[in-house]
Design a protein around this motif. Structure first.
Motif, mmCIF file in Angstrom:
data_model
loop_
_atom_site.group_PDB
_atom_site.id
_atom_site.type_symbol
_atom_site.label_atom_id
_atom_site.label_comp_id
_atom_site.label_asym_id
_atom_site.label_seq_id
_atom_site.Cartn_x
_atom_site.Cartn_y
_atom_site.Cartn_z
ATOM 1 N N LEU A 16 0.826 -1.199 0.000
ATOM 2 C CA LEU A 16 0.000 0.000 0.000
ATOM 3 C C LEU A 16 0.865 1.255 0.000
ATOM 4 O O LEU A 16 0.585 2.231 -0.716
ATOM 5 N N LEU A 17 1.922 1.232 0.793
ATOM 6 C CA LEU A 17 2.843 2.365 0.810
ATOM 7 C C LEU A 17 3.510 2.541 -0.549
ATOM 8 O O LEU A 17 3.725 3.671 -1.011
ATOM 9 N N ALA A 18 3.803 1.421 -1.222
ATOM 10 C CA ALA A 18 4.421 1.497 -2.549
ATOM 11 C C ALA A 18 3.486 2.148 -3.561
ATOM 12 O O ALA A 18 3.926 2.900 -4.445
ATOM 13 N N LEU A 19 2.173 1.853 -3.458
ATOM 14 C CA LEU A 19 1.213 2.493 -4.360
ATOM 15 C C LEU A 19 1.237 4.005 -4.194
ATOM 16 O O LEU A 19 1.208 4.763 -5.174
ATOM 17 N N VAL A 20 1.280 4.458 -2.934
ATOM 18 C CA VAL A 20 1.303 5.899 -2.679
ATOM 19 C C VAL A 20 2.619 6.509 -3.158
ATOM 20 O O VAL A 20 2.633 7.569 -3.809
ATOM 21 N N LEU A 21 3.733 5.842 -2.835
ATOM 22 C CA LEU A 21 5.031 6.375 -3.251
ATOM 23 C C LEU A 21 5.156 6.396 -4.766
ATOM 24 O O LEU A 21 5.755 7.319 -5.342
ATOM 25 N N GLY A 22 4.588 5.379 -5.434
ATOM 26 C CA GLY A 22 4.628 5.365 -6.904
ATOM 27 C C GLY A 22 3.920 6.569 -7.486
ATOM 28 O O GLY A 22 4.374 7.170 -8.479
ATOM 29 N N THR A 23 2.790 6.932 -6.882
ATOM 30 C CA THR A 23 2.073 8.119 -7.344
ATOM 31 C C THR A 23 2.914 9.373 -7.151
ATOM 32 O O THR A 23 2.960 10.261 -8.017
ATOM 33 N N LEU A 24 3.592 9.460 -6.001
ATOM 34 C CA LEU A 24 4.429 10.628 -5.745
ATOM 35 C C LEU A 24 5.605 10.702 -6.720
ATOM 36 O O LEU A 24 6.018 11.803 -7.124
ATOM 37 N N VAL A 25 6.139 9.537 -7.104
ATOM 38 C CA VAL A 25 7.291 9.529 -8.010
ATOM 39 C C VAL A 25 6.919 10.066 -9.392
ATOM 40 O O VAL A 25 7.699 10.793 -10.027
ATOM 41 N N ALA A 47 -4.465 9.712 -0.987
ATOM 42 C CA ALA A 47 -3.210 9.215 -0.416
ATOM 43 C C ALA A 47 -3.287 9.155 1.104
ATOM 44 O O ALA A 47 -2.908 8.156 1.729
ATOM 45 N N VAL A 48 -3.797 10.231 1.709
ATOM 46 C CA VAL A 48 -3.905 10.249 3.166
ATOM 47 C C VAL A 48 -4.888 9.186 3.649
ATOM 48 O O VAL A 48 -4.626 8.455 4.609
ATOM 49 N N ALA A 85 -3.257 4.970 -7.444
ATOM 50 C CA ALA A 85 -2.211 4.511 -8.361
ATOM 51 C C ALA A 85 -2.737 4.367 -9.790
ATOM 52 O O ALA A 85 -2.074 4.773 -10.761
ATOM 53 N N LEU A 86 -3.952 3.788 -9.926
ATOM 54 C CA LEU A 86 -4.522 3.639 -11.270
ATOM 55 C C LEU A 86 -4.802 4.997 -11.896
ATOM 56 O O LEU A 86 -4.626 5.187 -13.112
ATOM 57 N N GLY A 87 -5.246 5.959 -11.071
ATOM 58 C CA GLY A 87 -5.491 7.295 -11.604
ATOM 59 C C GLY A 87 -4.221 7.948 -12.108
ATOM 60 O O GLY A 87 -4.208 8.576 -13.179
ATOM 61 N N ALA A 88 -3.124 7.816 -11.335
ATOM 62 C CA ALA A 88 -1.853 8.392 -11.779
ATOM 63 C C ALA A 88 -1.364 7.711 -13.059
ATOM 64 O O ALA A 88 -0.867 8.380 -13.990
ATOM 65 N N TYR A 89 -1.528 6.381 -13.113
ATOM 66 C CA TYR A 89 -1.138 5.626 -14.320
ATOM 67 C C TYR A 89 -1.960 6.087 -15.516
ATOM 68 O O TYR A 89 -1.433 6.334 -16.604
ATOM 69 N N ALA A 317 12.275 22.286 -11.341
ATOM 70 C CA ALA A 317 13.710 22.457 -11.575
ATOM 71 C C ALA A 317 14.456 21.147 -11.612
ATOM 72 O O ALA A 317 15.553 21.065 -12.152
ATOM 73 N N ILE A 318 13.892 20.092 -11.036
ATOM 74 C CA ILE A 318 14.566 18.798 -11.035
ATOM 75 C C ILE A 318 13.628 17.759 -11.596
ATOM 76 O O ILE A 318 12.411 17.934 -11.627
ATOM 77 N N GLY A 319 14.168 16.640 -12.018
ATOM 78 C CA GLY A 319 13.373 15.608 -12.655
ATOM 79 C C GLY A 319 12.768 14.641 -11.674
ATOM 80 O O GLY A 319 12.984 14.706 -10.472
ATOM 81 N N SER A 320 11.992 13.701 -12.209
ATOM 82 C CA SER A 320 11.306 12.718 -11.375
ATOM 83 C C SER A 320 12.285 11.813 -10.656
ATOM 84 O O SER A 320 12.023 11.357 -9.548
ATOM 85 N N GLY A 321 13.453 11.528 -11.288
ATOM 86 C CA GLY A 321 14.441 10.684 -10.619
ATOM 87 C C GLY A 321 14.968 11.333 -9.357
ATOM 88 O O GLY A 321 15.165 10.674 -8.333
ATOM 89 N N ALA A 322 15.192 12.631 -9.404
ATOM 90 C CA ALA A 322 15.661 13.340 -8.215
ATOM 91 C C ALA A 322 14.607 13.332 -7.124
ATOM 92 O O ALA A 322 14.907 13.176 -5.941
ATOM 93 N N TYR A 323 13.324 13.490 -7.515
ATOM 94 C CA TYR A 323 12.246 13.401 -6.532
ATOM 95 C C TYR A 323 12.250 12.041 -5.853
ATOM 96 O O TYR A 323 12.120 11.913 -4.634
ATOM 97 N N ALA A 324 12.385 11.007 -6.666
ATOM 98 C CA ALA A 324 12.392 9.650 -6.110
ATOM 99 C C ALA A 324 13.561 9.452 -5.158
ATOM 100 O O ALA A 324 13.429 8.805 -4.111
#
Length: 690
Positions: A16-25, A47-48, A85-89, A317-324
């Protein structure tokens, strides 16, 4: 909870935490594509809600698989997490695949993602049941998984009907029906573009059922609160307040410009209130691995806050990889800190014995009277071990307690598979721990629930300190009783002296004064009469002197000062000559005796001799004096050959006086009285008298 179920709960919570983190990434990429932000499109609320309901719910059902409330929390959390997660996808695929001029070829290269349209449709359909379950069914069956009574079945049916109608209505509409601008590219229609939902009449009926179910659910919670006992009220008041706060926040969100933020915050109060009820008020008797659930929740909220801060500060200013990378680096230290705080919340100081001992020492130093000391220590043990009831018992009485021992206020029924067994009662789940001082039992520590191995390790370090406090309490009580007896004896002695002086010596002296006046008048008129008066006066004065000497001797016989205890008892025994043959045996090396001990031994021996003559009709009496094998103790033994002093009911003031004299000096008094075998009295008096 078994190890297997615990592992499953951890894995599910991690997913479940991975689903939320995936959306944030992927959120930075969505922002590059021009999609409305996570807060504005209400995905922050998802998410909350996913984490605050799903993670605690997973651990609840892992420990109690039959918990209906726990399963509702799991369904809400999983539905919100999956929909998020499905919505972000779906948003990523739809916008990246169609938007011209913005796409840079990443994540689909302008071709979209497989199944992105249907993922968006499923996401749109999942939020309705997950959203409506909380203010309806969750509140209706909280906290025991059952309705308050059969009268509430219509409310439950209305809740199911409202959830079903509204869910079907959203399923039969295109995804563009959602009234949030900036979600989809211009011209996008999505699947089921031609449908318009259920008929208006059915939609209205569904809305009415939902509103009625929400009002009924809040009303049922209020009804439970009003009819419950004190303990259940403490559990329900948090959830009732949280439900009202949630409704209030959702109402406020309709009228303020930052409404989406308020909606996201509205998902927090109810799960927080449930956690407080579980931890602080023993709801469902849950605690194992609950700290992990709290840690997950705290980390998740912290991550969401950190993400929002990073996005607000750095923007694009930074990419998704930096956010992750930022999120990943934040997880571990945050989890360690949150886990430690959660452990302290659930388990107290079980993992930190040094801290527990320091807190106990503070309690010891701040306490006043011994009784107050025990109350403070019982409270501290309860707080350290996070148990709801602690008591300290001395033989025959509870001298201090903290918390509630009764389970009568527990909810009727249970949220268990059978639905018939309530929470464990304290009398079934408690433990009794002996308290030892210098190897001797001084009391018992009563705990309101079973201890775990870590608890016993910590309690083994706390118990000696509690035992010292119990010993101090007992000594204080003994000292208070001795002081009371001393005051009573002193008052008795004063009353006796008052009686002797007022009723004996006072009238005698008044009579002597009259005789002196009479003799003075007869000196000239009748010299012989005056001489006779003087002779009578002389005899009465000598008698008065003897009375005064007797009173003084009763306070402290002069022979004790001139002859010592052995000589004084020998002289006292001669006074019984003709009625009782008294023999005094004492070693020549008898140690020097404190005056109080010497006087008590003399008085007890004198009373024993008197009883031997008056009551036991003895002809011979032996008094033994010796220093006992126990250091610092005088042993006095008086044996006679009489018939005994009779049944205990006939024991008079003399025996009570002897017993009182020995107990005032913290000594022991033992009387062996067997018919035909004489009377045997043994008194032991400590020499260390303060």
């Amino acid at each position: 909870m078994t190890d297997r179920s615990a592992r499953r709960a951890v894995v599910a919570a991690g997913a479940l935490l991975a689903l939320v983190l995936g959306t944030l990434v992927v959120e930075p990429r969505l922002r590059q594509l021009g999609v409305t932000g996570i807060v504005e499109r209400f995905d922050a609320f998802r998410a909350v809600a996913a984490l605050s309901f799903g993670v605690p719910g997973l651990f609840v059902v892992a420990q109690r698989p039959g918990s209906r409330v726990g399963w509702v929390m799991v369904v809400v959390g999983m539905a919100q997490g999956l929909g998020l997660a499905l919505g972000a996808y779906g948003l990523l695929g739809i916008n990246d695949g169609i938007t011209d001029g913005v796409n840079d070829g990443a994540l689909g290269g302008g071709t979209g993602l497989p199944g992105d349209d249907w993922a968006m449709w499923v996401s749109n359909s999942l939020w309705i049941p997950a959203y409506l379950l909380v203010p309806t069914i969750f509140l209706l069956i909280f906290p025991d998984g059952r309705l308050p009574s059969r009268r509430w079945w219509p409310a439950l049916a209305a809740a199911y009907a409202g959830i079903g109608v509204n869910t079907i209505d959203w399923m039969l509409r295109p995804v563009t029906y959602e009234q949030v601008p900036g979600l989809f590219p211009k011209g996008y229609a999505g699947v089921l573009a031609g449908l318009t939902g259920v008929p208006d009449a059915l939609r209205t009926a569904g809305t009415v059922c939902t509103v009625g179910a929400v009002l009924a659910a809040v009303g049922s919670l209020v009804g439970r609160y009003r009819s419950a006992g004190e303990e259940v009220r403490r559990r329900l008041q948090w959830v009732l307040a949280a439900a009202l706060l949630t409704v209030g926040l959702l109402g406020v969100a309709l009228f303020v410009p930052w409404g989406p933020v308020v909606v996201a915050l509205a998902a927090v109060p109810l799960p927080v209130a449930v956690s407080v009820a579980v931890v602080a008020h023993r709801l469902w008797d849950l605690d194992l691995l609950l700290s992990r659930a709290l840690a997950f929740g705290a980390v998740s909220v912290a991550l969401l806050a950190a993400y929002a801060l990073v996005v607000a500060t750095l923007g694009n200013a930074i990419g998704s990889g930096a956010y992750a990378l930022i999120v990943a680096l934040a997880v571990h230290p945050l989890y360690l800190r949150a886990s430690a705080a959660a452990n302290r919340l659930v388990y107290g100081d079980r993992d930190d014995p040094a801290r527990a001992l320091r807190r106990l020492g503070v309690r010891l130093s701040d306490a006043g009277a011994p009784g107050d000391l025990l109350e403070r220590m019982a409270a501290e043990v309860g707080r350290v071990l996070r148990i709801h009831y602690v008591a300290v018992e001395e033989p025959g009485a509870v001298v201090a307690s903290w918390g509630r021992a009764s389970g009568s206020d527990s909810p009727s029924g249970s949220d268990s598979p059978s639905g018939s067994a309530g929470p464990r009662g304290e009398d079934e789940a408690g433990e009794r721990v002996p308290l030892l001082y210098q190897g001797e039992p001084v009391g018992t520590l009563v705990l309101g629930e079973r201890l775990r191995p870590k608890d016993r390790v910590l309690l083994a370090q706390l118990a000696p300190h509690v035992a010292v406090a119990v010993r101090a309490h007992r000594l204080g009580a003994d000292l208070e009783r001795s002081h009371g007896r001393l005051l009573a004896a002193r008052q008795e002695e004063r009353d006796r002296l008052l009686y002797e002086l007022h009723d004996g010596l006072g009238p005698t002296l008044a009579a002597l004064a009259l005789q002196v006046d009479r003799g003075r008048r007869l000196v000239d008129a009748d010299p012989e009469g005056a001489k006779q008066v003087m002779e009578e006066l002389s005899g009465r004065i000598r008698g008065t002197v003897e009375n005064v000497r007797a009173i003084v001797n009763d306070l402290r016989p002069p022979p004790l000062d001139t002859l010592g205890l052995t000589g004084a008892l020998t002289e006292l025994g001669r006074g019984f000559a003709g009625d009782l043959a008294v023999e005094v045996e004492a070693p020549p090396d008898l140690p020097a005796l404190p005056p109080p001990v010497e006087l008590a031994a003399y008085r007890i021996a004198a009373e024993a001799m008197t009883n031997a003559v008056r009551h036991a009709m003895a002809s011979r009496c032996t008094v033994h004096l010796r220093a006992s094998d126990a250091p610092g103790v005088l042993e006095l033994r008086v044996d006679d050959d009489g018939v005994g002093v009779g049944s205990p009911a006939r024991h008079g003031f003399g025996l009570a006086s002897m017993r009182r004299r020995s107990e005032e000096l913290n000594g022991t008094f033992e009387l062996l009285d067997e018919a035909g075998a004489g009377t045997h009295l043994v008194v032991r008096l400590p020499l260390a008298v303060r």
